[in-house]
Scaffold this active site. Sequence first.
Site: not given
Ligand code: GUN
Length: 294
Positions: A54, A98, A121
């Site tokens: 990311k 996350q 998100d």
């Molecule tokens: N963990 C696995 N997929 C995601 C996601 O799309 N966003 C976040 N914040 N955590 C994750």
Amino acid sequence: MAAEIIDGNSIAKQIRGELEEEIKKLKEENNTTPGLAVVLVGENPASQVYVRMKNKACHDIGVYSEQHSLSKDISEADLLKLIDKLNEDSKIHGILVQLPLPEHIDESKVLYRIKPEKDVDGFHPVNLGKMLIGEPGFLPCTPFGVQKLLIYSGVNLEGAHVVVVGRSNIVGKPVANMLLQKQKDANATVTVCHSRTKDLASITRQADVLIAAIGRPEMITADMVREGAVVIDVGVNRVDDPGRKRGYKLVGDVKFDEVSQKCRAITPVPGGVGPMTITMLLYNTVKSAKNSAA
Ligand code: GUN
């Protein structure tokens, strides 16, 4: 006949190129650089990989990003304090925590503390509620990526029968709702199937567009797919593969080799939905920066 492969890497690259132009414009015209804060708690190896990807994706297209790596023992109160601080930070337009979080922290409490205006998100109930009633907000990244893949591949969703297999909060439920909306690039007839669905194959065989988001390796077989359907595979499953150095390979929820002989178009795993998730995170962050500059 072998299916067309829906190339997520190529579509993601195209969208990231478009975003790069918008970021340049935002900088020139509004002196605004989109900013994303990524919060990582603990040392989950998969989460570390995602967070690294990311940050790199942000860097590559000119989004400012900062990473907050916290000990797995951080208290919930301290984590909430950090969220409060980021909520007030004007150079941050998006906050991403996350998941998963350690067990002593209430995940919902943390996600709900993020201001909906910075919830890139799309996990906050305010944004999910807006999605449900068709109002603008932030859409969750993976389902949003699925919709973009369909649009960029020229799939006409209007009146199409979309069958979603899986009802998770982050993929199945939102993608079903998004494609159901009385809006452009949606307007589908949507059926949602799940682990208790009776005679699953008789329903999946009715799909013009089949979206597999179950989390079970290669569960969707050719007999479950109608000739000429479009198949989107959201699954990412590790299965043992002693022939590989790392000892495993990634497979989707769809048995690619046989289904791709029968359907019209299909996403591969990896290289289908995966690259779109981070792309839509960037999209949402740029959108948030545009909202704040407006
Ligand atoms: N963990 C696995 N997929 C995601 C996601 O799309 N966003 C976040 N914040 N955590 C994750």
